[in-house]
Write a protein that holds these residues in place. Sequence first.
Motif, short mmCIF file in Angstrom:
data_model
loop_
_atom_site.label_atom_id
_atom_site.label_comp_id
_atom_site.label_asym_id
_atom_site.label_seq_id
_atom_site.Cartn_x
_atom_site.Cartn_y
_atom_site.Cartn_z
N ALA A 10 0.82 -1.21 0.00
CA ALA A 10 0.00 0.00 0.00
C ALA A 10 0.85 1.26 0.00
N GLY A 11 2.12 1.14 0.42
CA GLY A 11 2.94 2.35 0.46
C GLY A 11 4.22 2.18 1.23
N SER A 12 4.23 2.66 2.46
CA SER A 12 5.49 2.77 3.20
C SER A 12 6.01 1.41 3.66
N LEU A 13 7.34 1.33 3.72
CA LEU A 13 8.05 0.21 4.33
C LEU A 13 8.97 0.79 5.42
N PRO A 14 9.34 -0.01 6.42
CA PRO A 14 10.24 0.50 7.46
C PRO A 14 11.56 1.00 6.87
N LYS A 15 12.09 2.04 7.47
CA LYS A 15 13.39 2.57 7.02
C LYS A 15 14.53 1.88 7.76
N PRO A 16 15.71 1.78 7.15
CA PRO A 16 16.87 1.21 7.84
C PRO A 16 17.21 2.05 9.08
N SER A 17 17.73 1.39 10.10
CA SER A 17 18.01 2.08 11.37
C SER A 17 19.08 3.15 11.22
N TRP A 18 19.94 3.05 10.20
CA TRP A 18 20.97 4.07 10.01
C TRP A 18 20.43 5.33 9.34
N LEU A 19 19.18 5.26 8.83
CA LEU A 19 18.58 6.42 8.18
C LEU A 19 17.61 7.17 9.11
N ALA A 20 16.82 6.41 9.85
CA ALA A 20 15.82 7.02 10.75
C ALA A 20 15.49 6.03 11.87
N GLN A 21 14.96 6.55 12.95
CA GLN A 21 14.59 5.71 14.10
C GLN A 21 13.52 4.70 13.69
N PRO A 22 13.76 3.40 13.90
CA PRO A 22 12.78 2.40 13.50
C PRO A 22 11.46 2.52 14.25
N GLN A 23 10.41 2.03 13.62
CA GLN A 23 9.07 1.90 14.22
C GLN A 23 8.53 3.22 14.77
N THR A 24 8.88 4.32 14.09
CA THR A 24 8.48 5.65 14.54
C THR A 24 8.00 6.48 13.36
N LEU A 25 6.80 7.04 13.47
CA LEU A 25 6.33 7.96 12.43
C LEU A 25 6.95 9.34 12.65
N TRP A 26 7.20 10.07 11.58
CA TRP A 26 7.82 11.39 11.63
C TRP A 26 9.22 11.34 12.28
N SER A 27 9.89 10.20 12.17
CA SER A 27 11.23 10.09 12.77
C SER A 27 12.20 11.03 12.06
#
Length: 342
Positions: A10-27
């Motif tokens: 449908a759209g978004s997938l989790p980002k790698p931890s080195w790019l943004a804080q995992p499991q967080t919206l607006w990280s």
Amino acid sequence: MTLLLPPSTAGSLPKPSWLAQPQTLWSPWKLQGDALIEGKRDALRLALDDQLQAGIEIVSDGEQTRQHFVTTFIEHLDGVDFEKRETVRIRDRYDASVPTVVGAVSRPHPVFVEDARFLRQQTKQPIKWALPGPMTMVDTLFDTHYKSREKLAWAFAEILNQEARELEAAGVDIIQFDEPAFNVFFDEVNDWGVAVLEKAAEGLRCETAVHICYGYGIRANTEWKKTLGSQWRQYEEAFPKLQTSSLDIISLECHNSRVPMDLIELIRGKKVMVGAIDVASSVIETPEEVAGTLRKALQFVDADKLYPCTNCGMAPLSREVAMAKLRALGAGAAIVRRELLG
């Protein structure tokens, strides 16, 4: 598109931890400057590879270059002041501090077109690109300029149409407009929401989709779902108008929801992205569970019009869980495809 039962997200997938804080919206991003640009593209390539390995056939960028499915697009527009914030009720569900519309909105430059061009260079698979829908954009802002949700929505539709035409030119095969607000503001959907959405998709030769769901698996959404009773019939309000609209594909939430499957009958003739993966749970579906959802949907949609999908984006999930769910989606679609092909 000649693929049978082609899976997509449908759209978004989790980002790698080195790019943004995992499991967080607006990280917030963990990188800056040129390193951030490079990091976003690395993440996009990873998201593409994850999809291909899982058997996802209509691929996307996984929304790796944006912090949020609505606000990242709005950040690139003129007429919206992100420093001047007000608290508003989002989709009649939860309060959020949002930016203010202070003047006529416009798009001084393309937002996602370079990212789409980059993705196109990486793969020959069909590409789907998600944009926020006009009504959902309106519902994410405080407006002191237009003083009319409908007028602001029409202004956004013009801007979205500009972006969508350039995305199409960059090689995007399906442009999807995300409209979770369609499951809440029923009178507005029928009075002007579908018409505004058609304006956003006007003149496109690529396929167009609208994604309507019950939201990310965040607490405000899961609490709201508990109030909806034993049957979730919200789609009943928008589907008749969407069935006669110019949109090609309707994307909806099915698995682990209380949406009666026969509501798909209301959009007979349209292509349907059937959500067969629950994004509000870390429990990983089996391929057979995915196949079961798809078999039920086939009672109400022809096989050549069924696109297996996730219920919503998976940004709030861990990468490990999201990948396992993607693999289940790909494998479940393959089971039903083999059955159909005998």
